[in-house]
Design an enzyme around this catalytic site. Structure first.
Site, PDB file in Angstrom:
ATOM      1  N   HIS A 199       0.825  -1.216   0.000  1.00 27.76           N
ATOM      2  CA  HIS A 199       0.000   0.000   0.000  1.00 27.76           C
ATOM      3  C   HIS A 199       0.859   1.267   0.000  1.00 27.76           C
ATOM      4  O   HIS A 199       2.088   1.220   0.091  1.00 27.76           O
ATOM      5  CB  HIS A 199      -0.951  -0.012   1.196  1.00 27.76           C
ATOM      6  N   SER A 273       1.653   4.270  -4.957  1.00 29.11           N
ATOM      7  CA  SER A 273       2.268   5.479  -4.428  1.00 29.11           C
ATOM      8  C   SER A 273       3.580   5.174  -3.703  1.00 29.11           C
ATOM      9  O   SER A 273       4.534   4.701  -4.313  1.00 29.11           O
ATOM     10  CB  SER A 273       1.258   6.175  -3.504  1.00 29.11           C
ATOM     11  N   ASP A 420      -5.229  12.971 -10.681  1.00 30.37           N
ATOM     12  CA  ASP A 420      -4.436  12.790  -9.457  1.00 30.37           C
ATOM     13  C   ASP A 420      -3.757  14.112  -9.091  1.00 30.37           C
ATOM     14  O   ASP A 420      -2.926  14.622  -9.848  1.00 30.37           O
ATOM     15  CB  ASP A 420      -3.380  11.702  -9.677  1.00 30.37           C
ATOM     16  N   HIS A 448      -6.012   9.908  -6.959  1.00 28.06           N
ATOM     17  CA  HIS A 448      -5.014   9.071  -6.289  1.00 28.06           C
ATOM     18  C   HIS A 448      -5.636   7.853  -5.612  1.00 28.06           C
ATOM     19  O   HIS A 448      -4.989   6.812  -5.504  1.00 28.06           O
ATOM     20  CB  HIS A 448      -4.268   9.925  -5.252  1.00 28.06           C
TER      21      HIS A 448
END
Length: 475
Positions: A199, A273, A420, A448
């Site tokens: 994540h 990310s 984003d 995002h």
């Protein structure tokens, strides 16, 4: 457009000047509260490295060359870590300029040199002018500084959340490994392949397990072992107070808790990310093990020559704008250590209340799994991860991508939301310029988070096609 930009800069000047003063005052407030609750003055990054060392007598030796390296001495071992210089030097605010002026006067009184043991350091804090002399041999410049280096107790700090969820890692079986959620093939069937999900910043494994895992096809669930991990400092994983949350620490915990624990020899990686930085670092360390790389909104900023990488990336991610709101929020938590801690104190410490109120006001129609990732962390963990991984990786990602291009033949697929506001789409196109075989998919009208949330069924199908292609394509 020019008028809007001028207004943004003008208003931003006054807003951030006020925040400079507020963060300065909060520094003293938190030092007082820390002493009251924990009977100890806690060092922070407001002071210059020299001032902090002189006040606390706790030493970190950081070597400033191509990368900043740290030697942190604890009660049990010596750790060699890479840290970002953005932790101490975060830009030309008025208060920082005044602080530097005062520091230069102090240094002048000490005749320009401060001696600590065998290390002699110039009081000129300019990056190019620092020099170190030790035992008659010239080496790369050294800085004595202080930060959170003692082996602290595992008990959460007074400003951290003490709920059963956030402290579940304190039980003996969980202290030394990350929390990992695994979805095995049905009927105890042996998995054909493994997939590791990493994540992003202020998130958790639920970003994957609550969206993608239920939406994979029966075929995928029967052939793939799906592994989602809570990174160090997030969700139900350990949140040690003595950690600097460096790239080395994050990688070692992933290797120990996932790769070694589940005996992974070959696996796919899906990362979002911040997780893209860790995914690329893992790919460099385990090039023969990676079957495919799927990167969502990778934070790769091409750093111009002659510019300090960490500082450049920080100004790209958090440009000190009041508009749009996402940039203002990024600037707030990136530039202001104590304001960021205040946000954590108000929101993270009361995340259970936020979760309950959200369910109440939405009549339980809104699933609140995103709150788990966004609020279930400590300020120490998020602050150091932001600076040491996202900003500190500015000078490393280029070499990682060169390695992927030249020494690996796995598929590389990139997804990015067209709207984003956290990581610009240009970052994904920059990755493709470094790795020409990479495929970039820009999803219109997605940001995002909604690059996954809200289109989880479509994204699950896209991932399955990537894995199938990686399995059938001859290497």
């Amino acid at each position: 457009m020019a008028i809007a930009q001028w207004l943004n800069q003008t208003i931003g000047f006054f807003v951030f000047f006020f925040l400079d003063i507020l963060d300065f005052l909060l520094c003293f407030i938190y030092k007082t509260l820390d002493f009251f609750f924990e009977s100890e003055w806690k060092p922070c990054y407001c002071s210059s490295p020299l001032e902090a060392q002189a006040k606390t007598r706790k030493i970190i030796v950081s070597e400033r060359g191509e990368y900043s390296k740290v030697v942190s001495m604890t009660r049990t071992k010596i750790l060699f870590d890479e840290i970002s210089d953005t932790l101490y030097s975060r830009g030309p605010s008025l208060l920082m300029r005044l602080s530097k002026l005062v520091s230069s006067v102090k240094c002048f009184n000490f005749k320009g040199l401060i001696m600590r043991g065998s290390v002699v350091e110039s009081c000129d804090h300019n990056y190019e002018s620092k020099k170190k002399i030790s035992s008659g041999n010239k080496k790369r410049s050294m800085t004595l500084n202080s930060t959170v280096v003692e082996k602290s107790t595992t008990k959460p700090r007074w400003s951290d959340c003490h709920c059963s969820f956030c402290t579940s890692w304190l039980s003996p079986p969980n202290k030394d490994s990350l929390f990992v959620k695994v979805q095995q093939p049905k009927d105890n069937k042996k998995a054909r392949d493994n997939v590791v999900f990493i994540h992003g910043f202020l998130s958790s494994s639920s970003f994957w397990t609550e969206t993608l895992f239920p939406n994979f096809s029966d075929s995928a669930k029967s052939n793939y072992r799906l592994i989602a991990v809570d990174l160090l400092g997030y969700g139900r994983s350990p949140k040690p107070n003595d950690s600097l949350y460096t790239l080395r620490e994050h990688l070692e915990m992933i290797e120990k808790s996932v790769i070694s624990q589940y005996k992974l020899k070959k696996f796919h990686i899906v990362a979002h990310s911040l997780g893209c930085v860790l995914a690329l670092a893992l790919a460099v360390k385990h090039p023969g093990a990676i079957k495919s790389l799927t990167l969502l909104a990778p934070p790769y900023y091409k750093v111009p020559k002659g510019v300090h990488p960490a500082q450049y990336v920080m100004r790209k991610v958090a440009p000190k704008n009041v508009w749009p709101p996402m940039q203002f929020g990024a600037s707030l938590i990136s530039w202001y250590e104590h304001l960021g801690r205040t946000v954590c104190l108000v929101l993270c410490k009361s995340h259970c209340l936020v979760d309950s109120l959200t369910r109440l006001f939405t009549l339980n129609r809104m699933r609140t799994y995103l709150i788990e990732g966004f609020l279930c962390h400590t300020h120490n963990g998020s602050w150091h991860t932001l600076h040491n991984i996202i900003f500190g990786s500015g000078g490393k990602l280029e070499s990682y991508l060169d390695h992927v291009r030249n020494h690996m033949d796995c598929d590389v697929t990139i997804f990015h939301g067209g709207k984003d506001e956290v990581i610009p789409v240009e970052c994904s196109y920059s990755v493709k310029t470094k790795v020409p075989r990479a495929t970039v998919h820009v999803i219109p009208e997605k940001d995002h988070i909604t690059i996954v949330v809200g289109r989880q069924k479509d994204f699950a199908r896209e991932l399955e096609l990537i894995w199938q292609r990686s399995t059938t394509t001859p290497k």
